[in-house]
Structure formats: structure tokens, C-alpha cells
Design a protein around this motif. Structure first.
Motif: not given
Length: 326
Positions: A152-162, A179-184, A251-259
Motif C-alpha cells: 500500500e505504501d508503494l501504491l501511494s507512491y505510484c498514485r503520484c509518480s505514475a 471511471e476512465i481515470f480509474k482504468c488509466s 487487467y483492471d485497466g484493460a477496458g480503457l482502450p475501448s472507451r
């Protein structure tokens, strides 16, 4: 353009040496025009080898300069954070100055070519300041933090770095749907993690370990083993565990291109397949001090083909169950 005015506070803080020694480009003399500034950013984007494309030819020509400006801003800031021959205090000072220039550019005042280009990006694409500020907070964190206790600490970093990068790309194309942002976010976090696993031993020279410490304890692996470059069965089991979690995010973000529109969809699929290709190489070959998985030319041809052919990414690479007749 008239809405971009001169900022006395900006470029004076960065000598030609301090900027060019970091990433090799030659700063322009005087305040550049927007066209010159965008060309400057394009040169930075073209001059760095990456796993994943930066504003490729599949994107509309009129969008590429804005994406290259975003990349140039991030690339230089990241390099400031990684200058190991510079003290942490000086690296933070450079990032703080970079942030001051960012705020000035948001208000239409810029001298440095990156910020002249960003001022145009703010004006033309109506992107907010917050994602850029989040990126800088991650780069500053790199200066002062080199271990992460939990995933979770690492994910908090990714929320700002990526994640801000993906959101900015979508905003340049006019997307604002949460919802598109969540996939991204899921894809961008997965790509950041993929890069961490790919560079586990490369990061030794920076003394940065992105494997969560709680996971090291779970698999009986230690920091001392990592420092000695030991890639034994404990390490391989730990890496497989992290790869599985990273794939799940892809896979959680796999739906992004179709949107999104087709031009952006192809680019996003290339990024997605690029991340998956690196993870598969890590699964097959692992990673060691003498072996860093990367994408070869034949891999990139395959990625391009799959990006043009596949529409449902959620099914790619997954084994069908015996009862699944689709």
C-alpha cells in the motif's frame, strides 16, 4: 503567443550546466517561441529509450507536442531527483525551483522552453496544475525515501509518480470521466511496478529498493541478499508474487482502450501490451544483476500487431476454462 509572458524568476535559476548535464539537451538562447519550445521538448522525448511509446505517430499530429511537453517536464524533474553526485538538499532545491517555474507557467509566465511549451499546453488543453504537482511530490519523495514497508505504501507512491501521467494524456484528448481515470490509474500503476521489477538490481546503485519490506519477510528474502545480487528461489518466488499482482492491475485497466477514440486506443494498447511483454519476460527469465529484461525489435513488432488486432484486452493471455466456449 501573447498569453505567454516573460518570467524573470524562472530560467535564471537554471544555468545551462545544471540542466543540460542532466539529460544532454542544449538550452535555447533567450526566451523561445512556442514552436521552438515544442521542438525542444520533442528532442527530449526522442532522445530517451523507453519501454513504452511517447507520443508515437499513431497519435494525431496536433496532440503530440502537448504530450511531449508533459514528458519533457517529467523527464528533467526525474533526472534532478536521480543525480547521485548531487546532495539531497541540492536535488530538492532544484525540484523546488522546477515547481516555481511550473506555477509561473500555469499563470502564463515562462522563459525555459519546457515551461513555454507547458504554458501553451495549459492554455490549449485546459489541464489542471495538480497532476504536475503530484509528479513533483513523487520525485521529491525519491530523494528522501528509498524503502517501502508495505504494498500500500508503494501504491501511494505510484498514485503520484505514475497515475498523473495517464490522466494528463486523457485530458489532452478531452477526457474527464472518473471511471476512465480509474482504468488509466490501474494501467499506469502496473507500468510503474513493472519498471521497478525490471530494474530491481539496476536500482542498487541508487540504494532504492521498491520491493515492499513486508514481502521480503514473507518470502524469507533479505536486503543483504539483494545487495549481493542473489537471485535464488526465494527471490524468484517473491518476484512471481509481485508479477501476479502487477498483471492483475493491468487487467483492471484493460477496458480503457475501448472507451476512447481509435487513435488514442491504439497507443494505449501498445503501452498495455508493452507492459505485459516485460512481465512475461520476467516470468520466464527472471531478473539478475547481469540480466535486465527489455523489449527487442521483434517484441515491438508483435506489440504493434496485437495492438491493431486485439480489441478485448481482458481476455488476452488468459487460459480458458474447460466450460468456456466463447
Amino acid at each position: 503567443m501573447e498569453h505567454v509572458t516573460t518570467s524573470v524568476s524562472g530560467a535564471a535559476k537554471f544555468s545551462e550546466t545544471s540542466v543540460s548535464s542532466t539529460w544532454g539537451a542544449v538550452p535555447l538562447a533567450g526566451r523561445p517561441t512556442p514552436d521552438e519550445a515544442f521542438k525542444y521538448c520533442a528532442a527530449i522525448s526522442a532522445g530517451h529509450a523507453e519501454n513504452f511509446p511517447v507520443a508515437s505517430l499513431f497519435l494525431p499530429e496536433e496532440k503530440r507536442p502537448y504530450l511531449q511537453a508533459i514528458y519533457a517536464f517529467s523527464r528533467i524533474a526525474d533526472d534532478f531527483a536521480d543525480e547521485l553526485d548531487v546532495s539531497p538538499g541540492e536535488r530538492l532545491a532544484r525540484l523546488n525551483d522546477w515547481e516555481t517555474m511550473l506555477v509561473d507557467s500555469y499563470n502564463g509566465r515562462a522563459d525555459h522552453p519546457v515551461f513555454v511549451a507547458l504554458a501553451e499546453t495549459f492554455y490549449r488543453c485546459h489541464v489542471p496544475l495538480e497532476p504536475f504537482s503530484d509528479l513533483l511530490s513523487a520525485f521529491k519523495r525519491d530523494v528522501v525515501q528509498n524503502r517501502y514497508e508495505s504494498f500500500e505504501d508503494l501504491l501511494s507512491y505510484c498514485r503520484c509518480s505514475a497515475n498523473p501521467v495517464g490522466r494528463l494524456v486523457l485530458m489532452v484528448f478531452g477526457h474527464r470521466d472518473e471511471e476512465i481515470f480509474k482504468c488509466s490509474d490501474a494501467i499506469c500503476t502496473a507500468l510503474q511496478l513493472t519498471n521497478f521489477w525490471q530494474d530491481l538490481f539496476v536500482d542498487l546503485k541508487k540504494n532504492r529498493l521498491y520491493l515492499p519490506l513486508e514481502d521480503l519477510r514473507r518470502f524469507g528474502y533479505t536486503e543483504d541478499l539483494w545487495r549481493r545480487g542473489v537471485a535464488d528461489e526465494r527471490f524468484r518466488a517473491l518476484l512471481r508474487f509481485e508479477i501476479d499482482r502487477t498483471k492483475a492491475l493491468l487487467y483492471d485497466g484493460a477496458g480503457l482502450p475501448s472507451r476512447v477514440e481509435r487513435e488514442l486506443a491504439v497507443e494505449l494498447k501498445m503501452v498495455w501490451f508493452g507492459g505485459m511483454a516485460i512481465l512475461r519476460k520476467l516470468e520466464r527469465r527472471g531478473v539478475a544483476p547481469s540480466s535486465r529484461p527489455s523489449l527487442a525489435g521483434i517484441d515491438k513488432v508483435g506489440i504493434l500487431f496485437r495492438s491493431l488486432y486485439y480489441n478485448d484486452l481482458s481476455r488476452y493471455g488468459r487460459k480458458k476454462k474447460q466450460w468456456d466456449l466463447t
